[in-house]
Write a protein that holds these residues in place. Sequence first.
Motif, short mmCIF file in Angstrom:
data_model
loop_
_atom_site.label_atom_id
_atom_site.label_comp_id
_atom_site.label_asym_id
_atom_site.label_seq_id
_atom_site.Cartn_x
_atom_site.Cartn_y
_atom_site.Cartn_z
N LYS A 304 26.89 35.75 5.15
CA LYS A 304 26.51 37.16 5.02
C LYS A 304 26.34 37.80 6.39
O LYS A 304 25.74 37.23 7.29
CB LYS A 304 25.19 37.27 4.25
CG LYS A 304 24.71 38.70 4.08
CD LYS A 304 23.41 38.78 3.29
CE LYS A 304 22.92 40.22 3.17
NZ LYS A 304 21.66 40.33 2.39
N GLY A 305 26.89 38.98 6.53
CA GLY A 305 26.79 39.72 7.78
C GLY A 305 28.02 39.62 8.65
O GLY A 305 28.17 40.40 9.60
N THR A 306 28.91 38.69 8.36
CA THR A 306 30.16 38.61 9.11
C THR A 306 31.06 39.76 8.68
O THR A 306 31.27 39.99 7.50
CB THR A 306 30.88 37.28 8.83
OG1 THR A 306 30.03 36.20 9.21
CG2 THR A 306 32.19 37.20 9.60
N TYR A 307 31.58 40.50 9.66
CA TYR A 307 32.49 41.58 9.31
C TYR A 307 33.80 41.44 10.08
O TYR A 307 33.85 40.86 11.16
CB TYR A 307 31.86 42.94 9.51
CG TYR A 307 31.45 43.32 10.91
CD1 TYR A 307 32.33 44.00 11.76
CD2 TYR A 307 30.17 43.03 11.38
CE1 TYR A 307 31.94 44.36 13.03
CE2 TYR A 307 29.78 43.40 12.66
CZ TYR A 307 30.67 44.06 13.49
OH TYR A 307 30.29 44.42 14.75
N PHE A 308 34.85 41.99 9.49
CA PHE A 308 36.21 41.81 9.98
C PHE A 308 36.66 43.06 10.73
O PHE A 308 36.58 44.19 10.23
CB PHE A 308 37.16 41.53 8.82
CG PHE A 308 36.78 40.30 8.03
CD1 PHE A 308 37.24 39.05 8.40
CD2 PHE A 308 35.93 40.40 6.93
CE1 PHE A 308 36.88 37.91 7.69
CE2 PHE A 308 35.57 39.27 6.20
CZ PHE A 308 36.03 38.02 6.59
N LEU A 309 37.17 42.85 11.95
CA LEU A 309 37.58 43.94 12.80
C LEU A 309 39.09 44.11 12.86
O LEU A 309 39.59 45.13 13.34
CB LEU A 309 37.06 43.71 14.23
CG LEU A 309 35.55 43.76 14.39
CD1 LEU A 309 35.14 43.18 15.74
CD2 LEU A 309 35.08 45.19 14.28
N GLY A 310 39.84 43.13 12.40
CA GLY A 310 41.28 43.14 12.53
C GLY A 310 41.73 42.31 13.71
O GLY A 310 40.95 42.02 14.63
N GLU A 311 43.01 41.90 13.67
CA GLU A 311 43.59 41.10 14.74
C GLU A 311 42.78 39.84 15.03
O GLU A 311 42.62 39.41 16.17
CB GLU A 311 43.75 41.93 16.02
CG GLU A 311 44.65 43.14 15.85
CD GLU A 311 44.81 43.95 17.12
OE1 GLU A 311 44.10 43.63 18.12
OE2 GLU A 311 45.62 44.87 17.14
N GLY A 312 42.22 39.27 13.96
CA GLY A 312 41.50 38.01 14.07
C GLY A 312 40.10 38.12 14.61
O GLY A 312 39.41 37.11 14.77
N GLN A 313 39.65 39.32 14.90
CA GLN A 313 38.33 39.52 15.47
C GLN A 313 37.29 39.74 14.37
O GLN A 313 37.54 40.43 13.39
CB GLN A 313 38.33 40.73 16.41
CG GLN A 313 39.31 40.61 17.57
CD GLN A 313 38.97 39.45 18.49
OE1 GLN A 313 37.81 39.31 18.92
NE2 GLN A 313 39.96 38.60 18.78
N THR A 314 36.12 39.16 14.57
CA THR A 314 35.00 39.36 13.65
C THR A 314 33.75 39.72 14.44
O THR A 314 33.71 39.58 15.67
CB THR A 314 34.72 38.10 12.81
OG1 THR A 314 34.36 37.02 13.70
CG2 THR A 314 35.92 37.70 11.97
#
Length: 968
Positions: A304-314
């Motif tokens: 919980k709390g992990t979010y996805f930024l795109g291009e493999g970044q979190t």
Amino acid sequence: MRNAVHASMMRGRMESFSARSIRALLLAGVAAPLFVACPAMAADAAEAPASAEAAAGSTGEEPMGEVIVTGSRIVRDGYNAPTPVAVLGEADIAAQAPANISDFVNQMPAIAGSGTSGTASGGLSNAAAGINSIGLRGLGVGRTLVLVDGQRSVASTVGGTVDINTIPQDLVKRVEVVTGGASAAYGSDAVGGVVNFILDTKYTGVKIGSDVGISTYGDGLNYRFSGTAGFSALDDKLHFLTSLSYFDQKSVDTIDRDWNDSGYFQITNPDYVAGNGEPERYVGSGIGPSTYTAGGLITSGVLKGTYFLGEGQTGQLNYGDVSGSWMVGGDTDTTLAGHVGTNSLIPRDQRISAFQRVSYELDNGIEIFGQFSYNRSFSRSYYQQTPSTGVTIKADNAYLLSQYPDVAAKMQAQALESITIGTSNAGFPVPGSKITRQVFRAVGGAKGDFEMFDRSMHWNAYYQKGVTKAREQLINTWNTARMALAQDAVYGADGSIVCRSTLTDPDNGCVPIDRLGTDGPSQEALDYIYGDQPLRRQTIKQDVAAATISGEAFALPAGNIAFATGVEWRREQIDGSVDSQYNSGWLYGNYRVNQGKYDVAEGFLELDIPVLDGFDVNAAGRATHYSTSGWVGTWKLGATWQAMDAIRLRGNISHDIRAPNLEELYAAGTARTNSVIIPADADAPVTGSQQFIQNQFGNSSLKPEVADGWTAGVVLTPSFLPGFTVSFDYYAIKIDDAIGTLTAQQTVDLCYEQAVTSYCSNIHYDSSGALSTIDLTPMNFASQKTKGFDIEASYTREVGPGTLRLHAQTTHYIENIIDDGVSYPIDYAGVLTSGTYATPDWVYRVSAFYDVGPMTFNLVARGFTDGVYGNDWVECTSNCPASTPQYRTINDNDIKGAMYLDASVGFKFPTFGRNGSLTFIVNNLLNKDPVLVGNGPDGNNVPAYAQTNRSRYDVVGRTFRLSFKAEL
């Protein structure tokens, strides 16, 4: 309860007029002085249209004479009218040259609860987007009767709303507003009053016009072109009139304003626990969602709390203080990004209007006429970048494995078969609607005079056919079944990414979709989930036939009795077509065919009786038969008394009705996605913020609402102050058997907070326990009562080389109470949040005209006083009493009012021996930002919308307009 303490969140600022704005106006060919403004308009409410115009500061070109006052069918001098009539004249309209006349009329203090194409941008499933409407007294648009030359006009929506933009603006001589019940004179819907647009059907000559407007930020460009021609022939017996106009408004597709960036919302206080002394509701800045981010947020479990930024970044979300679907502090900029302000600030609007009229006067004095109007409008607006919660991403999701191997590894280490995410779907196009309406209106009739018993009589008969054809189509709304298949993406045997369903059904056409990150899906994936967008065609028809006779019956010692009597017949019907594939399974829309009709037959009689010298009584009665609900009667009784030369007293009581409209009777079920908050302690399968499908159905068993109202007033024209007139009118209206529909959140609150178990059956859960649908149906279950008073004043005098005309109008809303008979009464007077019934305590408009030679200067101040979130709410920050649904505790219950300044300068010049004019207008001269209003806590669209009450505050900012008119 109202407390005086208010911590204002607004900052005063003055934005400079942008270079882009300057270029736009210079290209329009203008250079005009700008000046600072003061106060706006009001005619003597007792006056007839012509005399009221003169008192209100119009040009006074119409001769004083016998006229029909809206609110009465009897021809007489409006000074004797017992019902208050406020008037906007040609000078007021010309001074502001509004892009559409409804925005101007809505400035009148007695008008509250109206709608604009901007505020209606979320009307996807009910297809109300793009409509400009007018409502009186905070009673709702449906309780205000809109007339054109005293005749009904066909509605533009199945809900019975007349789009004011369908009225030929360049032919409007004046707008008369009756602020009292008038059902006995005009029939159903005139509970709050009547707004009558009077057209100049006798215009002779040729005139052309154009205007252009733009905001100080260089956006919201709009322009209009119009032309009118009228001429007579055959010794003035034959008269032709034609008017054409085109309007175009460029859209502003997001709320791109600095004041909308502070995260100002209303939520359940994270620190609140029943009995701990904290306020239950918290309103302020620095608030954002807690259940989604732009590219996806894992909302449960060890990740919980992990979010996805795109291009493999979190990233890892800093939650701040969490309250259900909201949080205070923490990474609110992250959770708001991609969703905040994605509602349209200004919709795209295009309109083409045409009006034709021909009349011929026969030798015997009978005039026959025929007129036809056509209005085609196109509106496109965007609702919100719709967030999705509860989205399941399985451990073998190909996009997860390929782009976010670290997250996939953690899932494997924890033996997680899936994760649940919330996302505002960044990279997806924003859902909205594009609606095309064509409104046709044809009227044919005749009128004339005849003698009876040595007295002159007047007769009038007409038939009207109105048709609205609407093409209602959604934009960027996905098919939920296709989305579920597309987001379940896995590796195929050849290593390519495919839908899991394609493994067993290779020809199913599914295109995999990436729901992680902010880049958005491929165009092929979007084409798959969207497909052909939901489309509905609707046709609304209205037929009206009416005949009236008026004149003087016989003489009494104090004068002649005047009368008007007549019969009317009306039919309203709705039909349409929808492909079955659009009936269900879509994020929005889920259109169904609305079908139904009803007939109305009516007869009325009105009398004006001079009882004593200076004392007149006006009485009217109407019998109405509805094919759906049978007979109903309405009546009114009014009087005027010229007590002294300078004092005139007037009063009126009435019994009025509003019949259910086509939507309330026959809606087949419109479904839309929304969210509600189920209390944490509720005996329900799930709690907290939950998405669901809202179904709204009609009810063919509805009967007409009934209303009893009265007004009492005085008009003063003191001899010691020539040119000054002031009026005071008190009003009270009580509606019984009111037709209303509880909101989805009210349904939840009644079931789970107030233990009204009958409403629990409207809440449905699926087999897994998730909230599925909530059913909403209108009922005759409510009552409403409102009271207040109007004050109007006008003053005219010569000042220096010119003439000064001052006009003021204010309305004080004392109470506006809704009682649904189920929970508790709510008083909306002084409430400044969004809503149909919310009205400020005081609303005012004051204007000043100064005419000197060919120049006219107009200065306007308009605004409203401070208000609250709830009249029964308790403001406190500590040691709060117990919070209940009625007496909720809140940290800040105050909302500031606002005053706006408008200014214009007009110059008249000769054109081909006639008149021309050039007018430069600045609205919201000081570029005043709207006051921030904390919307929430329920509704998944709250962050997307303006962080204010956009139906009350100016959200666009300073605007400039240039208007040119010439008579040829």
